[in-house]
Scaffold this motif. Structure first.
Motif, PDB file in Angstrom:
ATOM      1  N   LEU A  54       0.799  -1.231   0.000  1.00 37.12           N
ATOM      2  CA  LEU A  54       0.000   0.000   0.000  1.00 37.12           C
ATOM      3  C   LEU A  54       0.828   1.276   0.000  1.00 37.12           C
ATOM      4  CD1 LEU A  54      -2.700  -1.257   2.479  1.00 37.12           C
ATOM      5  CD2 LEU A  54      -3.202  -0.329   0.211  1.00 37.12           C
ATOM      6  N   VAL A  55       1.955   1.264   0.707  1.00 40.57           N
ATOM      7  CA  VAL A  55       2.676   2.536   0.889  1.00 40.57           C
ATOM      8  C   VAL A  55       3.871   2.710  -0.038  1.00 40.57           C
ATOM      9  CG1 VAL A  55       1.926   2.745   3.294  1.00 40.57           C
ATOM     10  CG2 VAL A  55       4.144   1.692   2.777  1.00 40.57           C
ATOM     11  N   GLU A  56       4.195   1.663  -0.800  1.00 41.68           N
ATOM     12  CA  GLU A  56       5.311   1.778  -1.749  1.00 41.68           C
ATOM     13  C   GLU A  56       4.768   1.684  -3.172  1.00 41.68           C
ATOM     14  OE1 GLU A  56       8.231  -1.243  -0.861  1.00 41.68           O
ATOM     15  OE2 GLU A  56       8.372  -0.638   1.242  1.00 41.68           O
ATOM     16  N   LEU A  70      -7.617  -3.872   0.652  1.00 43.36           N
ATOM     17  CA  LEU A  70      -6.285  -4.181   1.203  1.00 43.36           C
ATOM     18  C   LEU A  70      -6.129  -3.570   2.598  1.00 43.36           C
ATOM     19  CD1 LEU A  70      -4.018  -3.737  -1.960  1.00 43.36           C
ATOM     20  CD2 LEU A  70      -4.370  -5.863  -0.678  1.00 43.36           C
ATOM     21  N   HIS A  71      -6.599  -2.335   2.776  1.00 45.08           N
ATOM     22  CA  HIS A  71      -6.507  -1.725   4.109  1.00 45.08           C
ATOM     23  C   HIS A  71      -7.337  -2.519   5.117  1.00 45.08           C
ATOM     24  CE1 HIS A  71      -3.970   1.772   3.716  1.00 45.08           C
ATOM     25  NE2 HIS A  71      -4.564   2.102   2.583  1.00 45.08           N
ATOM     26  N   TYR A  72      -8.521  -2.969   4.708  1.00 44.69           N
ATOM     27  CA  TYR A  72      -9.341  -3.744   5.641  1.00 44.69           C
ATOM     28  C   TYR A  72      -8.800  -5.148   5.858  1.00 44.69           C
ATOM     29  CZ  TYR A  72     -12.709  -0.493   7.361  1.00 44.69           C
ATOM     30  OH  TYR A  72     -13.279   0.548   8.063  1.00 44.69           O
ATOM     31  N   ARG A  97      -3.200   5.497  13.520  1.00 49.15           N
ATOM     32  CA  ARG A  97      -4.189   5.282  12.460  1.00 49.15           C
ATOM     33  C   ARG A  97      -5.050   4.037  12.712  1.00 49.15           C
ATOM     34  NH1 ARG A  97      -3.587   8.709   8.421  1.00 49.15           N
ATOM     35  NH2 ARG A  97      -1.542   9.444   7.778  1.00 49.15           N
ATOM     36  N   PHE A  98      -6.318   4.129  12.323  1.00 45.97           N
ATOM     37  CA  PHE A  98      -7.250   2.989  12.349  1.00 45.97           C
ATOM     38  C   PHE A  98      -8.308   3.267  11.281  1.00 45.97           C
ATOM     39  CE2 PHE A  98     -10.790   0.537  14.447  1.00 45.97           C
ATOM     40  CZ  PHE A  98     -10.209  -0.707  14.315  1.00 45.97           C
ATOM     41  N   ALA A  99      -9.516   2.806  11.491  1.00 40.81           N
ATOM     42  CA  ALA A  99     -10.538   2.816  10.434  1.00 40.81           C
ATOM     43  C   ALA A  99     -10.884   4.216   9.912  1.00 40.81           C
ATOM     44  CB  ALA A  99     -11.799   2.135  10.948  1.00 40.81           C
ATOM     45  N   ASP A 100     -10.756   5.256  10.747  1.00 38.96           N
ATOM     46  CA  ASP A 100     -11.061   6.601  10.237  1.00 38.96           C
ATOM     47  C   ASP A 100     -10.136   6.973   9.091  1.00 38.96           C
ATOM     48  OD1 ASP A 100     -13.168   7.202  12.091  1.00 38.96           O
ATOM     49  OD2 ASP A 100     -11.627   7.478  13.621  1.00 38.96           O
ATOM     50  N   SER A 101      -8.945   6.378   9.055  1.00 41.77           N
ATOM     51  CA  SER A 101      -8.038   6.657   7.937  1.00 41.77           C
ATOM     52  C   SER A 101      -8.605   6.110   6.624  1.00 41.77           C
ATOM     53  CB  SER A 101      -6.647   6.054   8.184  1.00 41.77           C
ATOM     54  OG  SER A 101      -5.881   6.909   9.002  1.00 41.77           O
ATOM     55  N   THR A 102      -9.236   4.941   6.665  1.00 39.64           N
ATOM     56  CA  THR A 102      -9.822   4.421   5.425  1.00 39.64           C
ATOM     57  C   THR A 102     -10.993   5.292   4.985  1.00 39.64           C
ATOM     58  OG1 THR A 102      -9.318   2.236   6.317  1.00 39.64           O
ATOM     59  CG2 THR A 102     -10.497   2.302   4.215  1.00 39.64           C
ATOM     60  N   MET A 103     -11.789   5.733   5.990  1.00 42.72           N
ATOM     61  CA  MET A 103     -12.901   6.618   5.628  1.00 42.72           C
ATOM     62  C   MET A 103     -12.358   7.912   5.005  1.00 42.72           C
ATOM     63  SD  MET A 103     -16.117   6.934   5.392  1.00 42.72           S
ATOM     64  CE  MET A 103     -17.168   5.958   6.487  1.00 42.72           C
ATOM     65  N   ALA A 104     -11.344   8.497   5.625  1.00 41.63           N
ATOM     66  CA  ALA A 104     -10.824   9.786   5.138  1.00 41.63           C
ATOM     67  C   ALA A 104     -10.069   9.631   3.810  1.00 41.63           C
ATOM     68  CB  ALA A 104      -9.917  10.416   6.189  1.00 41.63           C
ATOM     69  N   TYR A 105      -9.172   8.656   3.725  1.00 45.76           N
ATOM     70  CA  TYR A 105      -8.314   8.534   2.532  1.00 45.76           C
ATOM     71  C   TYR A 105      -9.053   7.887   1.353  1.00 45.76           C
ATOM     72  CZ  TYR A 105      -3.937  10.015   4.749  1.00 45.76           C
ATOM     73  OH  TYR A 105      -2.943  10.756   5.345  1.00 45.76           O
ATOM     74  N   GLN A 106      -9.724   6.748   1.620  1.00 45.43           N
ATOM     75  CA  GLN A 106     -10.387   6.061   0.506  1.00 45.43           C
ATOM     76  C   GLN A 106     -11.829   6.557   0.320  1.00 45.43           C
ATOM     77  OE1 GLN A 106      -8.103   4.248   2.612  1.00 45.43           O
ATOM     78  NE2 GLN A 106      -6.717   4.644   0.903  1.00 45.43           N
ATOM     79  N   ARG A 156       4.069   6.637  -1.091  1.00 46.05           N
ATOM     80  CA  ARG A 156       3.073   6.553  -2.167  1.00 46.05           C
ATOM     81  C   ARG A 156       1.942   7.568  -1.982  1.00 46.05           C
ATOM     82  NH1 ARG A 156      -1.464   3.021  -2.534  1.00 46.05           N
ATOM     83  NH2 ARG A 156      -2.419   3.416  -4.561  1.00 46.05           N
ATOM     84  N   TYR A 157       1.437   7.702  -0.755  1.00 47.11           N
ATOM     85  CA  TYR A 157       0.328   8.638  -0.531  1.00 47.11           C
ATOM     86  C   TYR A 157       0.781  10.092  -0.605  1.00 47.11           C
ATOM     87  CZ  TYR A 157      -2.763   4.773   0.507  1.00 47.11           C
ATOM     88  OH  TYR A 157      -3.520   3.645   0.392  1.00 47.11           O
ATOM     89  N   GLU A 158       1.990  10.334  -0.108  1.00 45.01           N
ATOM     90  CA  GLU A 158       2.505  11.724  -0.168  1.00 45.01           C
ATOM     91  C   GLU A 158       2.586  12.221  -1.602  1.00 45.01           C
ATOM     92  OE1 GLU A 158       6.246  11.856   1.984  1.00 45.01           O
ATOM     93  OE2 GLU A 158       5.260  10.569   3.454  1.00 45.01           O
TER      94      GLU A 158
END
Ligand code: TMP
Length: 212
Positions: A54-56, A70-72, A97-106, A156-158
């Protein structure tokens, strides 16, 4: 034995979550609390394997639904192998980080929408939720600047566009507005000492257990 407390730290790039998770862990330990400091994506062997996917690599390497899955998938491994056993043993868990990151990012950033992420969440995580979520808020531009200063392979996200990071920030603020009993927003532009003091005050006020 009483179940441990679950605290999550959330926010965009460069907000200082990892630093504050480590400092909060030290503070809780100093107050005599047995605590596990962990992170997402990651925090269990299989989840750390998924993290690398995910991050590379290329920004567009995953289609958005695949990325959310993949995050889940990583989260499920983390919950089953690390978070649930620790809480059951009475230990506290501080999670970067936890589930709020998936809500915010994805959900907001990649625009999959709240409903899609909520459905996935319901299936994988169910009713389980943090006892306290601290959202470290910072304008997207300053966060990206801070993050670029220590950029490595995991960027990757940056490398995603500015607008994406703007949506992520707005997403976190919206999440906080919708769940004020669980979430608190802290201005991450302040000094590390100020931010950590506010986090400890919040922990003490909402959960008890540590001198602020
Ligand atoms: P980190 O840099 O805070 O360790 O997180 C790795 C990256 O993964 C970060 O840029 C945010 C992103 N991420 C998501 O997009 N969705 C998620 O559910 C999680 C946990 C992280």
């Amino acid at each position: 034995m009483a179940r441990g407390k679950f605290i999550t730290l959330e926010g965009g790039e460069g907000a200082g979550k990892s630093t504050h998770a480590a400092l909060l862990g030290e503070g809780l330990r100093g107050a005599g609390i047995d605590v596990v400091v962990t992170r997402e994506p990651g925090g269990a062997p299989g989840a750390e394997d998924i993290r690398r996917l995910l991050v590379e690599g290329g920004v567009s390497r995953w289609e958005p639904v695949t990325e959310a899955l993949l995050h889940y998938a990583a989260r499920r491994e983390h919950l089953v192998h690390t978070i649930f056993p620790a809480l059951d043993a009475g230990r506290w868990v501080v999670c970067d980080r936890f589930a709020d990151s998936t809500m915010a990012y994805q959900g907001y950033g990649l625009e999959l929408g709240r409903d899609a992420i909520a459905r996935l969440h319901e299936w994988v995580v169910g009713d389980f939720a943090p006892d306290l979520t601290v959202i470290l808020d910072l304008p997207a531009d300053s966060g990206l600047e801070r993050a670029a200063a220590k950029a490595g392979r995991e960027d990757r996200y940056e490398r995603m566009e500015r607008d994406f990071h703007g949506r992520v920030r707005d997403g976190f603020l919206d999440i906080a507005r919708r769940a004020p009993e669980r979430c608190a927003v802290v201005d991450a532009a302040q000094s590390v000492e100020e931010v950590q003091k506010m986090i400890r005050t919040l922990v003490q006020k909402r959960l008890g257990g540590m001198a602020a």
